[in-house]
Enzyme design. Structure first.
Site, mmCIF file in Angstrom:
data_model
loop_
_atom_site.group_PDB
_atom_site.id
_atom_site.type_symbol
_atom_site.label_atom_id
_atom_site.label_comp_id
_atom_site.label_asym_id
_atom_site.label_seq_id
_atom_site.Cartn_x
_atom_site.Cartn_y
_atom_site.Cartn_z
ATOM 1 N N CYS A 1 0.149 -17.472 4.126
ATOM 2 C CA CYS A 1 -0.352 -17.748 5.481
ATOM 3 C C CYS A 1 -1.274 -16.666 6.038
ATOM 4 C CB CYS A 1 0.827 -17.962 6.431
ATOM 5 S SG CYS A 1 1.697 -16.442 6.853
ATOM 6 N N GLY B 1 0.799 -1.230 0.000
ATOM 7 C CA GLY B 1 0.000 0.000 0.000
ATOM 8 C C GLY B 1 0.826 1.272 0.000
ATOM 9 N N LYS B 2 2.076 1.194 -0.464
ATOM 10 C CA LYS B 2 2.949 2.374 -0.486
ATOM 11 C C LYS B 2 2.400 3.441 -1.437
ATOM 12 C CE LYS B 2 6.535 0.019 -1.816
ATOM 13 N NZ LYS B 2 5.837 -1.280 -1.880
ATOM 14 N N GLU C 1 8.574 4.826 -6.153
ATOM 15 C CA GLU C 1 9.581 3.850 -6.605
ATOM 16 C C GLU C 1 11.003 4.385 -6.386
ATOM 17 O OE1 GLU C 1 8.540 0.934 -7.467
ATOM 18 O OE2 GLU C 1 6.661 1.112 -8.594
HETATM 19 P P1 ADP Z 1 2.548 -0.934 -3.264
HETATM 20 O O1 ADP Z 1 2.750 0.456 -3.814
HETATM 21 O O2 ADP Z 1 3.117 -1.090 -1.870
HETATM 22 O O3 ADP Z 1 3.009 -2.031 -4.184
HETATM 23 P P2 ADP Z 1 -0.229 -0.424 -3.790
HETATM 24 O O4 ADP Z 1 -0.591 0.830 -3.052
HETATM 25 O O5 ADP Z 1 0.025 -0.300 -5.257
HETATM 26 O O6 ADP Z 1 0.984 -1.153 -3.054
HETATM 27 O O7 ADP Z 1 -1.402 -1.494 -3.643
HETATM 28 C C1 ADP Z 1 -2.013 -1.796 -2.423
HETATM 29 C C2 ADP Z 1 -3.288 -2.562 -2.738
HETATM 30 O O8 ADP Z 1 -2.959 -3.830 -3.304
HETATM 31 C C3 ADP Z 1 -4.138 -2.933 -1.550
HETATM 32 O O9 ADP Z 1 -4.987 -1.868 -1.149
HETATM 33 C C4 ADP Z 1 -4.933 -4.116 -2.062
HETATM 34 O O10 ADP Z 1 -6.101 -3.660 -2.713
HETATM 35 C C5 ADP Z 1 -4.041 -4.717 -3.123
HETATM 36 N N1 ADP Z 1 -3.444 -6.026 -2.794
HETATM 37 C C6 ADP Z 1 -3.257 -7.045 -3.664
HETATM 38 N N2 ADP Z 1 -2.626 -8.087 -3.091
HETATM 39 C C7 ADP Z 1 -2.394 -7.741 -1.802
HETATM 40 C C8 ADP Z 1 -1.752 -8.394 -0.681
HETATM 41 N N3 ADP Z 1 -1.224 -9.622 -0.781
HETATM 42 N N4 ADP Z 1 -1.687 -7.729 0.481
HETATM 43 C C9 ADP Z 1 -2.240 -6.501 0.598
HETATM 44 N N5 ADP Z 1 -2.844 -5.833 -0.412
HETATM 45 C C10 ADP Z 1 -2.926 -6.431 -1.609
HETATM 46 ZN ZN ZN Z 2 3.505 -16.217 5.473
#
Ligand code: ADP
Ligand code: ZN
Length: 191
Positions: A148, A20-21, A89
């Site tokens: 998990c 969620g970054k 990023e």
């Molecule tokens: P990041 O920038 O850290 O890659 P994003 O802000 O793009 O993360 O995405 C976060 C969103 O991804 C969450 O709100 C959720 O909807 C979705 N998501 C998909 N897979 C997962 C996961 N395994 N854990 C948490 N969120 C996930």
């Molecule tokens: Zn795990």
């Protein structure tokens, strides 16, 4: 007596993929815009061109950003009247990004960086750890481990259906590659 306090600091939002970054970075950008602050956002360019782009989160949020080829283009792209500088990023920039963020914060700007703190091997990723050290505010987010359901601090790299090896090249032509959120215990790196 006290001096009048001055603006300007560094915030870092870190964690693994899907934590969620980008979502959190976009939330902070939106709130700054509501406060009528002037925001300028950046992300690293994937190709060689200089262009308008967007910061996008996995759940569909977007914010305008400029794609830059290196950290010094960020310095050049910030106007004197810019209040908030957002960088997504951030792990992909050269170490020079640290000095540039420091300089912008010293000038009175609020600098918000989002990026991966660990690579697919679980090792500190590029300039992010250095930024964590010099930041005033640090937010470390967890995704959900797809194995998990626990809190996921790591990013699992999977190549052609199996965990990537420590020395696997970053770009592999013709290979199918995926990334998953995993916790420390479910994360695998082939030796
Ligand atoms: P990041 O920038 O850290 O890659 P994003 O802000 O793009 O993360 O995405 C976060 C969103 O991804 C969450 O709100 C959720 O909807 C979705 N998501 C998909 N897979 C997962 C996961 N395994 N854990 C948490 N969120 C996930
Ligand atoms: Zn795990």
């Amino acid at each position: 007596t006290f001096l009048v306090h001055r603006e300007g600091w560094i915030e870092v939002i870190c964690g693994g993929m899907f934590s969620g970054k980008s979502e959190e970075l976009i939330r902070r950008i939106r709130r700054a815009q509501i406060a009528k602050l002037r925001v300028k956002a950046f992300k690293p360019a994937i190709d060689d061109r200089y262009h308008r782009e967007a910061i996008a989160s996995h759940n569909g949020l977007v914010a305008d950003a400029e794609a830059v080829r290196n950290a010094s283009e960020i310095l050049a792209g910030v106007a004197p009247e810019t209040d908030v500088v957002a960088i997504d990023e951030v792990q992909f920039f050269e170490p020079e990004i640290v000095e540039i963020c420091q300089k912008l914060a010293d000038q009175g700007k609020r600098v918000i960086c989002a990026g991966l703190d660990q690579d697919f091997r679980g090792q500190p990723f590029g300039p992010t750890p250095l930024l964590l050290a010099v930041a005033e505010y640090v937010t470390k987010l967890q995704a959900i481990c797809v194995r998990c359901g626990g809190p996921a601090s790591r990013t699992q790299r999977i190549i052609n259906g199996r965990p990537a090896a420590v020395d696997e090249p970053v770009i592999q032509v013709g290979a199918s590659e995926q990334y998953e959120a995993r916790c420390r215990h479910c994360h695998e790196v082939l030796k």
